[in-house]
Design an enzyme around this catalytic site. Structure first.
Site, PDB file in Angstrom:
ATOM      1  N   GLY A  39       0.973  -1.267  -0.114  1.00  6.61           N
ATOM      2  CA  GLY A  39       0.078   0.252  -0.083  1.00  6.61           C
ATOM      3  C   GLY A  39       1.163   1.530   0.132  1.00  6.61           C
ATOM      4  O   GLY A  39       2.374   0.915   0.494  1.00  6.61           O
ATOM      5  N   CYS A  40       0.080   2.172  -0.458  1.00  2.44           N
ATOM      6  CA  CYS A  40       1.089   3.574  -0.651  1.00  2.44           C
ATOM      7  C   CYS A  40       1.694   4.286   0.166  1.00  2.44           C
ATOM      8  O   CYS A  40       2.249   4.670   0.607  1.00  2.44           O
ATOM      9  CB  CYS A  40       0.147   4.886  -0.991  1.00  2.44           C
ATOM     10  SG  CYS A  40      -1.810   5.405  -0.827  1.00  2.44           S
ATOM     11  N   TYR A  41       0.872   4.326   1.897  1.00  5.97           N
ATOM     12  CA  TYR A  41       0.872   4.534   2.898  1.00  5.97           C
ATOM     13  C   TYR A  41       1.925   3.526   3.685  1.00  5.97           C
ATOM     14  O   TYR A  41       3.354   3.390   4.530  1.00  5.97           O
ATOM     15  CB  TYR A  41      -0.319   4.087   3.969  1.00  5.97           C
ATOM     16  CG  TYR A  41      -1.162   5.834   4.293  1.00  5.97           C
ATOM     17  CD1 TYR A  41      -0.800   7.202   3.748  1.00  5.97           C
ATOM     18  CD2 TYR A  41      -2.497   5.898   3.950  1.00  5.97           C
ATOM     19  CE1 TYR A  41      -1.789   8.368   4.171  1.00  5.97           C
ATOM     20  CE2 TYR A  41      -3.113   7.054   3.205  1.00  5.97           C
ATOM     21  CZ  TYR A  41      -2.809   7.975   3.703  1.00  5.97           C
ATOM     22  OH  TYR A  41      -3.321   9.348   3.406  1.00  5.97           O
TER      23      TYR A  41
ATOM     24  N   ALA B 101       5.558   4.419   2.466  1.00  3.68           N
ATOM     25  CA  ALA B 101       6.215   5.857   3.014  1.00  3.68           C
ATOM     26  C   ALA B 101       6.669   4.981   4.506  1.00  3.68           C
ATOM     27  O   ALA B 101       7.402   6.257   4.491  1.00  3.68           O
ATOM     28  CB  ALA B 101       5.256   6.979   2.600  1.00  3.68           C
TER      29      ALA B 101
END
Lengths: 346, 346, 346, 346
Positions: free
Chosen positions: C148-150, C153
């Protein structure tokens, strides 16, 4: 003794702006707030910026609910105002009705049919008090058609020149940029934040936008003859504001030195429209959340044209603010009541 | 009989917001408007959204010009308020001085020296009326230190929990996003529109931001003991607004079911702070241009923490609005005078 | 000889980004592009920025259409990848399947059920090559779960510290701001441009966001023990980008001077992750449209914490770029193939 | 064997975009990168999005530093290119010089003097390959004047119509909206993020913008006679992109049905310019970070006008991309080398 005002379409942007302004109006008490599919919902959920109205519950938009108020604001999709206004006329004949939609703006039933495809609901006094003679027509009016947002910006830009006979009626070009709230809360892909941020795009190009005949109607009133415009609206990456760039060819005998004077004269006593000092140009930021209008112009002697730029807040002066201003005139209240706030910047 | 208010720093964002609010305040007459390098310029050029003040000319920021007003607003760079306040105290002892800068916020001279590197100018009553007991200290005050914007958002988020003994003082983490107006009108490359649009970035990470000790000071008042925070501010691509996400560990004996009640109790009668209905979260859009604050919280039982989110307008409740609110209390005016407008959205 | 790649979900943001990157990949030939309700439409209408693919027509997302490609990208709503992957395994066993959705990321079926409410589709190699040992697991893989993107990061921000035993596993707080494309093209009122421009808001507060268990899973891999995070995502007024602010308490015996070295070592040879020089902080603007990641950290000795900030493009390194990077590793291609472009700024 | 390219003005937006494109150009090796006041600084600080060039140090912009490269890009303020080009001609006669500034665009020394107020530096081949016959003039050229960003957007919108004799030369109105990067990195108050976000404003109204004579020059080439335009640029709240709305009156004998064919013919074989399918309109979002141009038109029969809208990325096709394209032609490289990327959206 307060004036009771009902607001229909209270879940949308125009209705929300009407409520924002009316809640600060010293003579107004907000009555029913109504919606269509959102009836039953609390205003605090749909318009969380209306802090003091958060616990109001939306009622359905029916003549039953709206009847009995001193004033009813209609902020409905075009085509919806006509029927409910007719019903109100019967059930609540003393109610002043102010239509923020398009239904009652155009004089020509044929033009209405051409652009909107439905039967014409009729023509009401046009709520742009800055047009010559218009304040007189609005005083005491029981029905008011609020101008469209683009027509407001455009007519305020160009009518002084047409009124003074300085502009040719066949070579008018208008390109306007509008914030996204002008398109309403409709769930359309091109209105998603991901799409609009950082992007500009045109729409209704080539004469197709429904505000075109309304602009031409208003300019014709000022010119005393038919006026033909090329109007291109564009969608800008900002929530509010219209910047209209309007240009027309000067008449052969126009004295360029006299051009500025026409606008100065027209707006010398207007409370909401200001011709900026020479060298300063309008920005939409300066008019956000206010009923004020900024105007500036330049004569392009080489091209024989005048270029006029106006900035308004599409939701305020362009819709709900203009509506309140006209309501004030109709009811004999001070014209600036409820509209005295500055712009919000930055 | 109006109260005359002078505004220094009138060319900047905080000064502009003070003028916006004061021009709508029913008891206020705006007196001198002053600036430093922009003295002599018209307000209409520097603050084109202040339509009715466009022809005001900025005077220099001197005690001479400011003396004699009932109230003086100082919206100056830190370090500048101290000297002018001292001069005013001598020349115009009856003037109420409201400092929107940092100079008089901190109680500890040592902390001031550590974070600001200059001599401490003194400590004035802290203009956050929502803190327990603070209204009493502000009533009749002749000097008021307006809180910083981040401390306003943060203290309103966390003090109910500390006041109720629900939060541990050593594990507080705050990450806040601010609009660019918080950085003022300084001409710095990273504040250019091209740089900030579409971008987020942190600054002052690791405890370096000057609002850190002010946050800790306010939380310590509520907790009755030292509180230590990890505070990270970020710059967001919007002109106004702060969204503060504040989280702290619950004390071992905190009843999760009782947590919400602490915030409900604290804000039940506050005119400007609202704990939203469960399930609705703050957005900065809802508070823009208003003095209102939205707060919501969630207990993360798994992590044993409470997460509180608050939204304010950094220029309004976070600076000029908070200042007007405290001025109202100090002068015995209705607390909401001049601050009754809704938010502006969309 | 080119590798043929089919992209499903090609009408959405993740699918569009995959096509953008793959059309510049030197070893790839784009095969079928598929969609669900938009099947039959031209790509030029739905993704007008993919200039050279404008005349491609979207086919329906079926195993029939996808079978036979060397690689299939799944950019589908969660729950949809599992069934089509199962069908593909049968009909096209040699096809490498890369799932940009959530279905195959979590190891624990119970956690999947708790957060997603459906049956667990299984666990695939996790496509974050920068995790210790992960490149080896991805080499030759036929199935890849794109993070996932979160989590991308966040894990890149914190794993070096957990890997080096410097961070306590019970006091991790993450607040992240994401551009609106992270929410996809769904027609929801809060995603309208009028709503998101100029506004920030939180969501999934209190542990409810579905990326929380994925973050905890990845951190636990690095820490060698369970890690518990408080994760709060916020929606920022920008189309792309994630700025993650992650903070954790240092272990009692952590040498603050050694902290920076852990991140330096972890990323010394990483082609896409860069620990910035001291004093420079990440901005999302710097990574837009690139697979690069910026990281910076500060030790807050007073609070006993480290604060790490990372910036990624949620659609690129956070979704499609990370997917291409993992595909390259799986197929034995140069890891940077098709991902060599700089960021786009301003 | 690579072509060595030096980039001057590498600290600015045009220079940064040139470096972004050139670092992905298969035939180019980036040589010296130079700046004026920022010489000595690392590129990673000033252009953090150029990840692979982060450790490059800026050298001073002198003929000494630039000499010896195969190609030199000049991205300097107007007036600065002339002298350094003259020096280079002497010291490094084989170097191809590409001027992204204005100095060598205009044929008329008198017009140059009128609009720029300095001595004319001379006229170089005009780097807009899509103009009729222009590719031939650029092949083998050793000096190229890169067109201005507004002229690029405008000439691509209107030249097909003038080339086909369909448009009247005295009634051309252009209103264009540009992202803020068009104004460069100059530290001016009106370019601050707080000022530009959420706002639109015009500038250079009434014929004063320096791109006006350049637009008229290019249209005159196509028309075979003088053309007079009314050109109004506006500043839009986005970092990149130009949307140009250009309208001209049709000649009396123009067949409206033939109008579209003129544009179709002109752009049928152009690699970077695309007349969109009827009904689809350009958006700047679709061309960001790419060298592509979108064009669409409508005939407004009522007004007797054609309205053409074009969208470009002002920094890419409008500056650095157009420069690379012309460089490719001049050096006999494939015209699309280094320019093959799609747009970046959303």
């Amino acid at each position: 003794m307060s004036i009771t005002v009902a607001v229909s379409g209270a879940s949308g942007y125009a209705g929300g702006e009407a409520l924002r302004l009316l809640s600060g109006h010293p003579e107004v008490e907000i009555g029913a707030v109504t919606a269509h599919s959102q009836a039953g919902e609390r205003l605090g959920v749909l318009q969380p910026h209306l802090h003091t109205l958060a616990d109001r519950v939306l009622e359905p938009t029916t003549a039953d609910v709206l009847a009995g108020h001193d004033v009813v604001f209609l902020a409905l999709p075009h085509g919806a105002s006509g029927p409910i206004a007719a019903e109100l006329a019967e059930r609540s004949p003393d109610t002043v009705v102010i239509d923020a939609g398009a239904d009652h703006r155009l004089e020509s039933a044929a033009t209405w049919a051409q652009y909107y495809g439905t039967e014409h609901a009729g023509t009401w006094p046009y709520g742009l008090p800055e047009l010559p003679g218009q304040r007189g027509r609005l005083a005491g009016a029981r029905r008011i058609a609020v101008p469209g947002c683009y027509p407001t910006a455009t007519l305020l830009a160009l009518t002084p020149g047409f009124g003074a006979g300085l502009l040719q009626p066949r070579d008018v070009v208008i390109v306007a940029a509008s914030g996204t709230s002008g398109a309403g809360k409709a769930l359309k892909p091109h209105l998603l934040g991901s799409e609009v941020m950082g992007s500009m795009s045109p729409y209704g190009v080539g004469g197709g936008h429904r505000h075109t005949p309304e602009i031409e109607q208003g300019l014709a009133w000022a010119a005393g003859e038919d006026v033909q415009v090329s109007f291109t609206p564009t969608l800008a990456p900002m929530p509010r504001g219209i910047l209209a760039t309007a240009t027309a060819r000067l008449t052969d005998d126009a004295d360029p030195a006299a051009v500025r004077a026409a606008w100065e004269t027209a707006y010398a006593d207007e409370p909401f429209v200001r011709l900026l000092p020479e060298g300063q140009w309008p920005t939409t930021a300066a008019v956000i959340a206010s009923n004020h209008v900024q105007v500036q112009l330049a004569v392009d002697e080489r091209a024989g044209r005048v270029v006029v730029v106006s900035a308004i807040d599409n939701l305020c002066k362009g819709t709900a603010g203009g509506a309140v201003q006209s309501m004030n005139i109709a009811l004999g209240l001070p014209e600036q009541a409820g509209l005295e706030s500055q712009g919000v910047a930055p």
